[in-house]
Scaffold this motif. Structure first.
Motif, PDB file in Angstrom:
ATOM      1  N   GLU A  67     -21.747 -29.923  17.914  1.00  0.00           N
ATOM      2  CA  GLU A  67     -21.103 -30.118  19.209  1.00  0.00           C
ATOM      3  C   GLU A  67     -20.827 -28.763  19.861  1.00  0.00           C
ATOM      4  O   GLU A  67     -20.651 -27.753  19.184  1.00  0.00           O
ATOM      5  CB  GLU A  67     -19.768 -30.844  19.072  1.00  0.00           C
ATOM      6  N   VAL A  99     -19.131 -31.571  23.114  1.00  0.00           N
ATOM      7  CA  VAL A  99     -20.272 -32.319  23.645  1.00  0.00           C
ATOM      8  C   VAL A  99     -21.128 -32.760  22.458  1.00  0.00           C
ATOM      9  O   VAL A  99     -21.603 -31.927  21.684  1.00  0.00           O
ATOM     10  CB  VAL A  99     -21.110 -31.442  24.597  1.00  0.00           C
ATOM     11  N   ALA A 104     -29.320 -35.957  20.469  1.00  0.00           N
ATOM     12  CA  ALA A 104     -30.329 -34.925  20.747  1.00  0.00           C
ATOM     13  C   ALA A 104     -30.980 -34.442  19.452  1.00  0.00           C
ATOM     14  O   ALA A 104     -32.204 -34.242  19.396  1.00  0.00           O
ATOM     15  CB  ALA A 104     -29.688 -33.753  21.482  1.00  0.00           C
ATOM     16  N   GLN A 194     -32.135 -39.197  27.013  1.00  0.00           N
ATOM     17  CA  GLN A 194     -31.514 -39.036  28.343  1.00  0.00           C
ATOM     18  C   GLN A 194     -30.552 -40.162  28.683  1.00  0.00           C
ATOM     19  O   GLN A 194     -29.629 -39.980  29.479  1.00  0.00           O
ATOM     20  CB  GLN A 194     -32.477 -38.772  29.486  1.00  0.00           C
ATOM     21  N   TYR A 197     -27.514 -38.466  27.560  1.00  0.00           N
ATOM     22  CA  TYR A 197     -27.145 -37.178  28.167  1.00  0.00           C
ATOM     23  C   TYR A 197     -27.192 -37.181  29.693  1.00  0.00           C
ATOM     24  O   TYR A 197     -26.675 -36.260  30.318  1.00  0.00           O
ATOM     25  CB  TYR A 197     -28.041 -36.068  27.598  1.00  0.00           C
ATOM     26  N   ASP A 198     -27.831 -38.174  30.261  1.00  0.00           N
ATOM     27  CA  ASP A 198     -27.971 -38.140  31.715  1.00  0.00           C
ATOM     28  C   ASP A 198     -28.039 -39.568  32.248  1.00  0.00           C
ATOM     29  O   ASP A 198     -28.870 -39.876  33.092  1.00  0.00           O
ATOM     30  CB  ASP A 198     -29.269 -37.381  32.062  1.00  0.00           C
ATOM     31  N   GLY A 202     -23.764 -41.681  29.043  1.00  0.00           N
ATOM     32  CA  GLY A 202     -23.151 -40.358  29.214  1.00  0.00           C
ATOM     33  C   GLY A 202     -21.982 -40.386  30.184  1.00  0.00           C
ATOM     34  O   GLY A 202     -20.928 -39.777  29.920  1.00  0.00           O
ATOM     35  N   LEU A 221     -22.973 -32.512  29.443  1.00  0.00           N
ATOM     36  CA  LEU A 221     -23.874 -33.375  28.669  1.00  0.00           C
ATOM     37  C   LEU A 221     -25.328 -33.070  29.001  1.00  0.00           C
ATOM     38  O   LEU A 221     -26.176 -32.965  28.121  1.00  0.00           O
ATOM     39  CB  LEU A 221     -23.604 -34.846  28.982  1.00  0.00           C
ATOM     40  N   LYS A 222     -25.608 -32.915  30.308  1.00  0.00           N
ATOM     41  CA  LYS A 222     -27.002 -32.684  30.736  1.00  0.00           C
ATOM     42  C   LYS A 222     -27.554 -31.400  30.151  1.00  0.00           C
ATOM     43  O   LYS A 222     -28.748 -31.290  29.883  1.00  0.00           O
ATOM     44  CB  LYS A 222     -27.066 -32.578  32.267  1.00  0.00           C
ATOM     45  N   TYR A 224     -26.784 -30.060  27.300  1.00  0.00           N
ATOM     46  CA  TYR A 224     -26.749 -29.969  25.831  1.00  0.00           C
ATOM     47  C   TYR A 224     -28.165 -29.874  25.253  1.00  0.00           C
ATOM     48  O   TYR A 224     -29.064 -30.605  25.668  1.00  0.00           O
ATOM     49  CB  TYR A 224     -26.046 -31.183  25.186  1.00  0.00           C
ATOM     50  N   ARG A 225     -28.363 -28.997  24.295  1.00  0.00           N
ATOM     51  CA  ARG A 225     -29.653 -28.902  23.594  1.00  0.00           C
ATOM     52  C   ARG A 225     -29.429 -28.786  22.094  1.00  0.00           C
ATOM     53  O   ARG A 225     -28.561 -28.039  21.660  1.00  0.00           O
ATOM     54  CB  ARG A 225     -30.432 -27.645  24.010  1.00  0.00           C
TER      55      ARG A 225
END
Ligand code: DON
Length: 533
Positions: A67, A99, A104, A194, A197-198, A202, A221-222, A224-225
């Protein structure tokens, strides 16, 4: 073979292996399944670390899906106006929620290292079925829900899932249906990560965090990798030790401890003899003092990994270590390498027929994390940001100290102790292991490796053997029940302050010798090591 802390999930992983999936496919299916069957630690709303070993390429990859702090995370986020640490903020409010990285991380592992025979949606399908059709509460759930009653009972959205009425958590024999979670999983299955995350899932996660006092945004969130990192490598008695790099401290200190201890004849001193435990404890104190000073997110601080894991530094540490007397922790400072209570995280180990392996540890931090199910999603959220050092001298929930290297900051990942580890011998997987246990994870994994390699135990013997732990501060040698009274007296005579405390860890290991696999799920918990055919 799959060794995990929950039998249904192990079975799901084995089923994927039997249908031609590789270890990574199975790991992804197990990761999603545990979010349903072991909700206190298996998760979509948390994060973790995965090591993937690819036999054909003779390559090991470390996937960091820890996170991350939201963009709006000031340095003093967990302090009051007087500069005092308020543990309540990092442990019991939305400010402690990092996050989440799990979706992911699992999706990344599948896309890059899966066999290609299974779509993400096929690997999520067993988890959806379990969430939608429900299952009968037993074993671990029945025990762990009442223990987390206070945390879970704060939120109506959580009570709706895990309570049987206004005041009581579900009990053995009740049915657990997780319809919102089934829906969130279906969206991830259909739309990919997604969705989390998007997308709809989310936005609900963000709304829940903010309503609980956090500052997370959809932008967090968008962006985050999951990050691939170079694993740390050490050696011990002819084996290559492949371990997790920062932002986990696990690999660095497992390797450091093995380096310090390899010069001692621990096998002839005896497994869990007073002398062996004394040497381990003295080495552990120094490792945890170094951890507090130097370790943090490598994208923010320079961690002296080469020094910490070098044989030369280990030799210097050994030079300062007395074989007769415990050194008080107050006298121990970090070196110069430049020149509490139950087990709430969970680990699983997988080896497939081709010798590929996955070692994965992931968590919500506390049991059931913050205790908050994001309304409408069925997803429990973590309180992982308590792993930051809120300020110099303030200890977190596991009694861990830290400094600037692990201070909170915008988009930084808090330091972890999770230590998924793989041992290679002549390039082939020999041991896959890991455990929950907060600050104790490092010493649990250390002892598992020593038990197997140094003391010649099989993984089942290693899983069952009595564990000890020292983390520098507090200055106490913690031991499980089962150590002989005369061993304890000998340790006390050397100056150790010994405390017998509840069980330590839940190790899930697989050892491999040619086509021969042996698995062990820690007898302290109710998991299963399941072999496919
Ligand atoms: O990342 C860490 O080191 C901790 N958040 C792990 C927490 C844990 O293992 C809880 N189990 N006892």
């Amino acid at each position: 073979m799959v060794a995990s802390q929950e039998a249904r999930a192990s079975r799901i992983g084995v089923d994927i292996l039997e249908r031609g999936g590789n270890a990574v496919d199975a790991a992804v299916a197990v990761g999603f399944a545990l979010a349903v069957t072991l909700p206190r630690a298996g998760n979509l709303g948390g994060g973790g670390f995965m090591l993937v070993h690819l036999a054909a390429l003779k390559k090991t990859i470390a996937i960091d899906y820890r996170e991350t702090a939201p963009f709006d995370t000031p340095h003093d986020v967990f302090l009051d106006e007087g500069g005092r640490f308020v543990p309540e903020r990092s442990q019991s409010t939305g400010l402690g929620v990092g996050v989440p990285g799990t979706v992911a991380g699992l999706a990344h592992a599948h896309a890059k290292y899966g066999s290609g025979r299974f779509s993400l949606s096929q690997l999520i399908a067993p988890a959806i079925t379990l969430a939608r059709d429900g299952f009968i509460v037993d074993d671990d759930l029945a025990d762990s829900l009442p223990q987390a009653l206070e945390r879970l009972g704060r939120y109506p959205s959580t009570r709706a899932v895990f309570f049987r009425n206004e005041t009581e958590t579900k009990q053995r024999g009740d049915q657990l249906l997780q319809l919102d979670l089934a829906e969130s999983l279906s969206q991830i299955a259909q739309q990919g990560p997604q969705a989390f995350y998007d997308g709809g899932v989310g936005s609900r996660v963000v709304a829940a965090v903010r309503a609980a006092g956090g500052r997370m945004t959809l932008e967090d969130l968008k962006s985050y990798r999951a990050i691939e990192r170079e694993p740390l490598r050490g050696s011990f008695r002819g084996r290559e030790v492949v371990a997790m790099p920062p932002p986990s401290s696990g690999g660095a200190h497992v390797i450091q401890l093995l380096n310090i201890l390899e010069a001692y004849p621990l096998a002839s001193l005896g497994h869990n003899s007073a002398q062996t435990i004394h040497l381990m404890a003295e080495a552990m104190k120094r490792a945890y003092a170094d951890r507090a000073e130097f370790l943090g997110d490598p994208d923010f601080v320079v961690v002296p990994l080469r020094g910490l894991t070098s044989k030369a530094y280990a030799a210097q540490v050994r030079g300062e270590l007395s074989s007769d007397r415990a050194r008080p922790s107050a006298d121990i400072r970090h070196g110069e390498p430049l020149a509490y209570e139950s087990d709430q995280t969970t680990h699983y180990s997988i080896v497939d027929k081709d010798g590929n392996a996955v070692s994965n540890t992931y968590t919500l931090n506390f049991s059931y994390g913050l205790g908050l199910v994001a309304p409408g999603t069925g997803i429990l959220l973590n309180n992982e940001l308590d792993d930051f050092a809120a300020r110099e001298g303030a200890s977190n929930a596991y009694g861990m100290l830290g400094g600037e290297a692990n201070a909170p900051a915008s988009r930084k990942r808090p330091l972890s102790s999770m230590s998924p580890t793989i041992l290679l011998r002549d390039g082939e997987v020999e041991l896959v292991t890991g455990s929950p246990g907060g600050s104790r994870i490092i010493t649990i994994v250390l002892q598992t490796i020593l038990d197997v390699v140094e003391h010649g135990m099989n993984v089942a013997e290693a899983a069952a053997s009595v564990r000890v732990h020292h983390q520098w501060q507090p200055d106490e040698l913690r031991i499980e029940r089962g150590l002989s009274l005369d061993t304890i007296r000998l340790l006390q005579a050397k100056g150790h302050s010994v405390r017998v405390a509840p069980t330590i860890g839940s190790v899930q290991s697989i050892s491999r010798s040619g086509a021969w696999l042996m698995g062990a799920s820690d007898p302290r918990q109710r998991g299963a090591a399941t072999l496919g055919h």
